[in-house]
Design a protein around this motif. Structure first.
Motif, PDB file in Angstrom:
ATOM      1  N   CYS A  27       0.838  -1.202   0.000  1.00 58.67           N
ATOM      2  CA  CYS A  27       0.000   0.000   0.000  1.00 58.67           C
ATOM      3  C   CYS A  27       0.868   1.244   0.000  1.00 58.67           C
ATOM      4  O   CYS A  27       0.587   2.228  -0.707  1.00 58.67           O
ATOM      5  N   GLY A  28       1.934   1.227   0.795  1.00 52.94           N
ATOM      6  CA  GLY A  28       2.846   2.356   0.820  1.00 52.94           C
ATOM      7  C   GLY A  28       3.538   2.561  -0.518  1.00 52.94           C
ATOM      8  O   GLY A  28       3.681   3.693  -0.990  1.00 52.94           O
ATOM      9  N   VAL A  35      -5.143   0.814   4.515  1.00 51.56           N
ATOM     10  CA  VAL A  35      -5.810   0.156   5.643  1.00 51.56           C
ATOM     11  C   VAL A  35      -7.284   0.558   5.697  1.00 51.56           C
ATOM     12  O   VAL A  35      -8.162  -0.285   5.931  1.00 51.56           O
ATOM     13  N   VAL A  36      -7.565   1.835   5.487  1.00 52.22           N
ATOM     14  CA  VAL A  36      -8.953   2.303   5.470  1.00 52.22           C
ATOM     15  C   VAL A  36      -9.740   1.608   4.366  1.00 52.22           C
ATOM     16  O   VAL A  36     -10.891   1.194   4.565  1.00 52.22           O
ATOM     17  N   TYR A  83     -10.439  -1.923   5.426  1.00 52.09           N
ATOM     18  CA  TYR A  83     -11.457  -1.955   6.474  1.00 52.09           C
ATOM     19  C   TYR A  83     -12.858  -1.826   5.891  1.00 52.09           C
ATOM     20  O   TYR A  83     -13.764  -2.588   6.241  1.00 52.09           O
ATOM     21  N   VAL A  84     -13.048  -0.863   4.990  1.00 51.61           N
ATOM     22  CA  VAL A  84     -14.393  -0.655   4.456  1.00 51.61           C
ATOM     23  C   VAL A  84     -14.797  -1.790   3.516  1.00 51.61           C
ATOM     24  O   VAL A  84     -15.991  -2.083   3.372  1.00 51.61           O
ATOM     25  N   MET A  85     -13.830  -2.456   2.888  1.00 51.93           N
ATOM     26  CA  MET A  85     -14.146  -3.626   2.075  1.00 51.93           C
ATOM     27  C   MET A  85     -14.571  -4.809   2.943  1.00 51.93           C
ATOM     28  O   MET A  85     -15.395  -5.628   2.552  1.00 51.93           O
ATOM     29  N   LEU A  86     -14.022  -4.872   4.142  1.00 51.95           N
ATOM     30  CA  LEU A  86     -14.311  -5.991   5.038  1.00 51.95           C
ATOM     31  C   LEU A  86     -15.473  -5.704   5.987  1.00 51.95           C
ATOM     32  O   LEU A  86     -16.291  -6.580   6.257  1.00 51.95           O
ATOM     33  N   HIS A  87     -15.543  -4.473   6.502  1.00 51.49           N
ATOM     34  CA  HIS A  87     -16.487  -4.166   7.582  1.00 51.49           C
ATOM     35  C   HIS A  87     -17.252  -2.861   7.347  1.00 51.49           C
ATOM     36  O   HIS A  87     -17.231  -1.962   8.206  1.00 51.49           O
ATOM     37  N   PRO A  88     -17.957  -2.714   6.250  1.00 52.70           N
ATOM     38  CA  PRO A  88     -18.667  -1.453   5.996  1.00 52.70           C
ATOM     39  C   PRO A  88     -19.815  -1.190   6.955  1.00 52.70           C
ATOM     40  O   PRO A  88     -20.229  -0.046   7.125  1.00 52.70           O
ATOM     41  N   ALA A 135      -7.647  -1.558  -1.605  1.00 54.88           N
ATOM     42  CA  ALA A 135      -8.911  -2.176  -2.017  1.00 54.88           C
ATOM     43  C   ALA A 135      -8.673  -3.411  -2.875  1.00 54.88           C
ATOM     44  O   ALA A 135      -9.403  -4.402  -2.773  1.00 54.88           O
ATOM     45  N   VAL A 136      -7.645  -3.355  -3.717  1.00 57.82           N
ATOM     46  CA  VAL A 136      -7.327  -4.511  -4.567  1.00 57.82           C
ATOM     47  C   VAL A 136      -6.657  -5.612  -3.753  1.00 57.82           C
ATOM     48  O   VAL A 136      -7.020  -6.800  -3.857  1.00 57.82           O
ATOM     49  N   LEU A 137      -5.697  -5.241  -2.923  1.00 53.63           N
ATOM     50  CA  LEU A 137      -4.915  -6.234  -2.202  1.00 53.63           C
ATOM     51  C   LEU A 137      -5.721  -6.990  -1.157  1.00 53.63           C
ATOM     52  O   LEU A 137      -5.466  -8.171  -0.904  1.00 53.63           O
ATOM     53  N   VAL A 138      -6.682  -6.326  -0.516  1.00 54.63           N
ATOM     54  CA  VAL A 138      -7.416  -7.004   0.552  1.00 54.63           C
ATOM     55  C   VAL A 138      -8.200  -8.188   0.002  1.00 54.63           C
ATOM     56  O   VAL A 138      -8.396  -9.200   0.694  1.00 54.63           O
ATOM     57  N   VAL A 139      -8.625  -8.113  -1.242  1.00 56.45           N
ATOM     58  CA  VAL A 139      -9.333  -9.235  -1.869  1.00 56.45           C
ATOM     59  C   VAL A 139      -8.395 -10.427  -2.041  1.00 56.45           C
ATOM     60  O   VAL A 139      -8.774 -11.573  -1.808  1.00 56.45           O
ATOM     61  N   ALA A 140      -7.151 -10.141  -2.435  1.00 55.87           N
ATOM     62  CA  ALA A 140      -6.192 -11.210  -2.700  1.00 55.87           C
ATOM     63  C   ALA A 140      -5.557 -11.770  -1.430  1.00 55.87           C
ATOM     64  O   ALA A 140      -5.209 -12.959  -1.388  1.00 55.87           O
TER      65      ALA A 140
END
Length: 245
Positions: free
Chosen positions: A119-120, A148-149, A152-157, A211-216
Motif C-alpha cells: 500500500c505504501g 488500511v482504510v 477496512y471498508v471492504m471488510l467491515h462497511p 482495495a485490490v490487495l485485501v481481496v487477494a
C-alpha cells in the motif's frame, strides 16, 4: 473533517495486532529520536535522504553530495516511516490504531506486513506520477493508512465507528458512510488541489492499492462486506425471535 476514536469490531482470530503495534512504534520512535528535536538536534537531512523525491526516483535528478544513503527506489519504503510534524504523525497513527487491528485480524500477521508495504509503495508511485512539484520530498504513512482504510471498508462497511465530526461533535456512524465521505474528500482534493503540500494522490493510490490487495490477501474464510456480521446477526435474531437492527 473527522477524527476516528474507536470501532465496534472485535479482533477474533489473533491475540494481539502485533504488526500494527510494531508499525505504530517504529513511526513514533523514528519521529521522536530523529525528527522531533526533543533529544538533540533535528536531523532535517533525513527527509531529503530517505523521503520520496519523484524526480530522483525517476532518474531526472540526483541528490546533493552527501545525502544519498540508499538507492532511490528504497525511498518508496523508507519515506513511510518519516513524518512532517507531530500532528501529521498523530493523525496517521490514530487512523491506524482504530482500523488496523481488524484488517490485520482478517489477513493474518505476515500477509498484513505485505499489505502495508505494498500500500505504501502504491501510494508512493501514484504520488510520483501525479506530483505537481517533483523535487519536493514525500514523507509519511498516509498512503499506508489509506490502504488500511480501504481494506477496512471492504471488510467491515456495516461496523459502527465513533468519530469526532469537525474534531468536536461525537457521532457513531457506520464505517461505510464515514469512509465514503473520506474518499470523496481525498479524491476531490487530488483533482483540484494543485501544488498543495498535502500528497493527495498518495492517499488515492494507497486506497486503490488497499482495495485490490485485501481481496487477494484476506484469509480464505473471511468474507467481504460484512457478510459474516450479517449472518451472525441473523442467527442471533432467529434465536431471540427479534428483528435484526
Amino acid at each position: 473533517m473527522f477524527v476516528p476514536i474507536l470501532d465496534d469490531a472485535p479482533v477474533r482470530r489473533i491475540k494481539r495486532p502485533w504488526v500494527t503495534y510494531g508499525f505504530l512504534a517504529a513511526c513514533t520512535l523514528i519521529y521522536v529520536v530523529f525528527q522531533s528535536g526533543w533529544f538533540g538536534p533535528e536531523r532535517a537531512g533525513a527527509v531529503v535522504s530517505l523521503g520520496l523525491i519523484p524526480s530522483v526516483l525517476f532518474g531526472d535528478a540526483v541528490l546533493p553530495a552527501g545525502y544519498e544513503v540508499a538507492p532511490a527506489w528504497t525511498t518508496l519504503v523508507t519515506s513511510l516511516f518519516l513524518h512532517g510534524g507531530f500532528l501529521h504523525l498523530a493523525g496517521n497513527m490514530l487512523f491506524l490504531w482504530v482500523f488496523g487491528d481488524n484488517v490485520e485480524d482478517d489477513l493474518g500477521h505476515l500477509r498484513y506486513v505485505v499489505f502495508l508495504l505494498l500500500c505504501g509503495v502504491g501510494a508512493g508511485i501514484a504520488h510520483a506520477v501525479g506530483a505537481q512539484n517533483p523535487d519536493a520530498p514525500l514523507v509519511g504513512a498516509s498512503g499506508v493508512v489509506a490502504g488500511v482504510v480501504a481494506g477496512y471498508v471492504m471488510l467491515h462497511p456495516q461496523v459502527k465507528v465513533w468519530v469526532l465530526l469537525f474534531y468536536r461533535l461525537p457521532l457513531r456512524l457506520r464505517a461505510f458512510w464515514i469512509i465514503g465521505a473520506w474518499v470523496v474528500f481525498q479524491a476531490g482534493n487530488a483533482l483540484i488541489a494543485g501544488e498543495s503540500q498535502v500528497a493527495w494522490w498518495a492517499h488515492v493510490g494507497g486506497f486503490v492499492t488497499g482495495a485490490v490487495l485485501v481481496v487477494a490477501l484476506k484469509r480464505p474464510d473471511v468474507r467481504l462486506f460484512d457478510h459474516d456480521l450479517r449472518a451472525r446477526i441473523q442467527r442471533r435474531s432467529e434465536r431471540t425471535g427479534q428483528e435484526p437492527a
